[in-house]
Design a protein around this motif. Structure first.
Motif, PDB file in Angstrom:
ATOM      1  N   SER A  70      -5.260  13.194 -18.349  1.00 23.89           N
ATOM      2  CA  SER A  70      -4.627  12.389 -19.407  1.00 23.89           C
ATOM      3  C   SER A  70      -3.418  11.802 -18.708  1.00 23.89           C
ATOM      4  N   ALA A  71      -3.373  10.523 -18.516  1.00 25.04           N
ATOM      5  CA  ALA A  71      -2.416   9.688 -17.768  1.00 25.04           C
ATOM      6  C   ALA A  71      -2.468   8.250 -17.833  1.00 25.04           C
ATOM      7  N   MET A  72      -1.518   7.760 -17.201  1.00 27.47           N
ATOM      8  CA  MET A  72      -1.800   6.237 -16.878  1.00 27.47           C
ATOM      9  C   MET A  72      -2.195   5.983 -15.348  1.00 27.47           C
ATOM     10  N   TYR A  73      -3.020   5.510 -14.961  1.00 26.69           N
ATOM     11  CA  TYR A  73      -3.790   5.361 -13.475  1.00 26.69           C
ATOM     12  C   TYR A  73      -3.453   3.902 -13.164  1.00 26.69           C
ATOM     13  N   PHE A  74      -2.417   3.827 -12.119  1.00 26.23           N
ATOM     14  CA  PHE A  74      -2.144   2.477 -11.570  1.00 26.23           C
ATOM     15  C   PHE A  74      -2.807   2.213 -10.216  1.00 26.23           C
ATOM     16  N   CYS A  75      -3.385   1.186 -10.189  1.00 31.34           N
ATOM     17  CA  CYS A  75      -3.951   0.607  -8.736  1.00 31.34           C
ATOM     18  C   CYS A  75      -2.817  -0.060  -8.189  1.00 31.34           C
ATOM     19  N   ALA A  76      -2.896  -0.154  -6.824  1.00 34.69           N
ATOM     20  CA  ALA A  76      -1.938  -1.061  -6.099  1.00 34.69           C
ATOM     21  C   ALA A  76      -2.575  -1.483  -4.877  1.00 34.69           C
ATOM     22  N   SER A  77      -1.890  -2.675  -4.276  1.00 36.76           N
ATOM     23  CA  SER A  77      -2.441  -3.133  -3.118  1.00 36.76           C
ATOM     24  C   SER A  77      -1.214  -3.594  -2.121  1.00 36.76           C
ATOM     25  N   LYS A  78      -1.743  -3.624  -1.009  1.00 35.39           N
ATOM     26  CA  LYS A  78      -0.685  -4.094  -0.049  1.00 35.39           C
ATOM     27  C   LYS A  78      -1.214  -5.229   1.120  1.00 35.39           C
ATOM     28  N   LEU A  79      -0.449  -5.957   1.406  1.00 35.86           N
ATOM     29  CA  LEU A  79      -1.240  -7.122   2.192  1.00 35.86           C
ATOM     30  C   LEU A  79      -1.755  -6.713   3.531  1.00 35.86           C
ATOM     31  N   ALA A  80      -0.616  -5.815   4.264  1.00 36.79           N
ATOM     32  CA  ALA A  80      -1.003  -5.357   5.676  1.00 36.79           C
ATOM     33  C   ALA A  80      -0.208  -4.043   5.775  1.00 36.79           C
ATOM     34  N   LEU A  81      -0.442  -3.620   7.113  1.00 43.52           N
ATOM     35  CA  LEU A  81       0.066  -2.407   7.692  1.00 43.52           C
ATOM     36  C   LEU A  81       1.459  -2.474   7.390  1.00 43.52           C
ATOM     37  N   ASP A  82       2.216  -3.366   7.830  1.00 46.88           N
ATOM     38  CA  ASP A  82       3.690  -3.568   7.991  1.00 46.88           C
ATOM     39  C   ASP A  82       4.215  -3.986   6.775  1.00 46.88           C
ATOM     40  N   ALA A  83       3.402  -4.308   5.958  1.00 41.73           N
ATOM     41  CA  ALA A  83       4.064  -4.926   4.658  1.00 41.73           C
ATOM     42  C   ALA A  83       5.056  -3.943   3.930  1.00 41.73           C
ATOM     43  N   ASP A  84       6.043  -4.362   3.279  1.00 43.58           N
ATOM     44  CA  ASP A  84       6.893  -3.616   2.505  1.00 43.58           C
ATOM     45  C   ASP A  84       6.343  -3.288   1.186  1.00 43.58           C
ATOM     46  N   THR A  85       6.011  -4.229   0.543  1.00 40.44           N
ATOM     47  CA  THR A  85       5.520  -4.004  -0.805  1.00 40.44           C
ATOM     48  C   THR A  85       4.339  -3.829  -1.290  1.00 40.44           C
ATOM     49  N   GLN A  86       4.220  -2.903  -2.379  1.00 42.63           N
ATOM     50  CA  GLN A  86       2.954  -2.361  -2.800  1.00 42.63           C
ATOM     51  C   GLN A  86       2.889  -2.937  -4.301  1.00 42.63           C
ATOM     52  N   TYR A  87       1.860  -4.023  -4.504  1.00 47.40           N
ATOM     53  CA  TYR A  87       1.805  -4.533  -5.804  1.00 47.40           C
ATOM     54  C   TYR A  87       1.197  -3.631  -6.943  1.00 47.40           C
ATOM     55  N   PHE A  88       1.665  -3.379  -7.737  1.00 51.62           N
ATOM     56  CA  PHE A  88       0.976  -2.576  -8.872  1.00 51.62           C
ATOM     57  C   PHE A  88       0.217  -3.302  -9.980  1.00 51.62           C
ATOM     58  N   GLY A  89      -0.807  -2.811 -10.439  1.00 54.49           N
ATOM     59  CA  GLY A  89      -1.361  -3.277 -11.478  1.00 54.49           C
ATOM     60  C   GLY A  89      -1.129  -3.075 -12.662  1.00 54.49           C
ATOM     61  N   PRO A  90      -1.382  -3.266 -14.164  1.00 55.89           N
ATOM     62  CA  PRO A  90      -0.778  -2.892 -15.349  1.00 55.89           C
ATOM     63  C   PRO A  90      -1.387  -1.525 -15.730  1.00 55.89           C
ATOM     64  N   GLY A  91      -2.032  -1.027 -14.888  1.00 52.62           N
ATOM     65  CA  GLY A  91      -2.510   0.554 -15.282  1.00 52.62           C
ATOM     66  C   GLY A  91      -3.509   0.552 -16.502  1.00 52.62           C
ATOM     67  N   THR A  92      -4.323   1.692 -16.520  1.00 55.19           N
ATOM     68  CA  THR A  92      -5.230   2.205 -17.365  1.00 55.19           C
ATOM     69  C   THR A  92      -4.729   3.446 -17.763  1.00 55.19           C
ATOM     70  N   ARG A  93      -4.664   3.404 -19.105  1.00 53.91           N
ATOM     71  CA  ARG A  93      -4.439   4.698 -19.863  1.00 53.91           C
ATOM     72  C   ARG A  93      -5.601   5.368 -20.202  1.00 53.91           C
ATOM     73  N   LEU A  94      -5.597   6.543 -19.466  1.00 51.88           N
ATOM     74  CA  LEU A  94      -7.002   7.611 -19.615  1.00 51.88           C
ATOM     75  C   LEU A  94      -6.457   8.668 -20.814  1.00 51.88           C
ATOM     76  N   THR A  95      -7.164   8.662 -21.777  1.00 54.76           N
ATOM     77  CA  THR A  95      -6.892   9.791 -22.741  1.00 54.76           C
ATOM     78  C   THR A  95      -8.136  10.562 -22.887  1.00 54.76           C
ATOM     79  N   VAL A  96      -7.960  11.974 -22.466  1.00 58.97           N
ATOM     80  CA  VAL A  96      -9.019  12.917 -22.411  1.00 58.97           C
ATOM     81  C   VAL A  96      -8.985  13.844 -23.625  1.00 58.97           C
ATOM     82  N   LEU A  97      -9.974  14.049 -24.516  1.00 56.42           N
ATOM     83  CA  LEU A  97     -10.125  14.689 -25.462  1.00 56.42           C
ATOM     84  C   LEU A  97     -10.693  15.837 -25.393  1.00 56.42           C
TER      85      LEU A  97
END
Lengths: 111, 114
Positions: free
Chosen positions: B87-114
């Motif tokens: 159970s956690a928030m899972y974020f995906c991120a992407s980066k343009l190229a190998l030498d790019a500084d910035t990873q851009y994060f998505g809004p996340g999926t909140r996973l709840t395991v009961l």
């Protein structure tokens, strides 16, 4: 892998006061990044520091990288309510490597 | 401005069930990442992916986890048999190229395991 210690964990300030968060590493870092996460939001990239002793400014935010490249700080001058959130430092080995985040500093602003 | 998108925003599942979290990275980005954030804690790296294979994975990314880029746009994280501690928030991120500084994060999926 690289680890970073970040302090303080929480910081309460009055609106208009300054705020600083610190990151420290026992090893020399190739670079350090700073992210901001608003409550309920996702991390948003602020800046990357690479050079020893580097200082960068973004409006009221000042970022510093230590001379030994083992520590970094983020300073916000005259905080505003829009600054509320958690500020994370993060390090990476570069290339395709993932980010290792510090524990973050939660900035709480009292009006 | 291009954004990373993630679906669903919230996933509730029973312990032991399989879940697939979906991400659409920014279209011209080449490097993709999954992170998780347990409530109130720091963001933790899970895995990075490039050229249709895993580049790096953390200790958290054990045999219960897998990633896939099934087509030219989606990037998925599968958890085969969920545990309460997933159970956690899972974020995906992407980066343009190998030498790019910035990873851009998505809004996340909140996973709840009961």
């Amino acid at each position: 892998g690289q680890q970073v210690m970040q302090i303080p964990q929480y910081q309460h300030v009055q609106e208009g006061e300054d705020f600083t968060t610190y990151c420290n590493s026992s090893t020399t870092l190739s670079n350090i990044q700073w992210y901001k996460q608003r409550p309920g939001g996702h991390p948003v990239f602020l800046i990357q520091l690479v050079k020893s002793g580097e200082v960068k400014k973004q409006k009221r935010l000042t970022f510093q990288f230590g001379e030994a490249k083992k520590n970094s700080s983020l300073h916000i001058t005259a905080t505003q309510t829009t600054d509320v959130g958690t500020y994370f430092c993060a390090v990476t080995g570069g290339g395709a490597d993932g980010l290792t985040f510090g524990k973050g500093t939660h900035l709480i602003i009292q009006p | 401005e291009p954004e990373v998108t993630q679906t669903p925003s919230h996933q509730v599942t029973q312990m032991g069930q399989e879940v697939i979290l979906r991400c659409v990275p920014i279209s011209n980005h080449l490097y993709f990442y999954w992170y998780r954030q347990i409530l109130g804690q720091k963001v933790e790296f899970l895995v990075s992916f490039y050229n249709n294979e895993i580049s790096e994975k953390s200790e958290i990314f054990d045999d219960q986890f897998s990633v896939e880029r099934p087509d030219g746009s989606n990037f998925t994280l599968k958890i085969r048999s969920t545990k309460l501690e997933d159970s956690a928030m899972y974020f995906c991120a992407s980066k343009l190229a190998l030498d790019a500084d910035t990873q851009y994060f998505g809004p996340g999926t909140r996973l709840t395991v009961l």
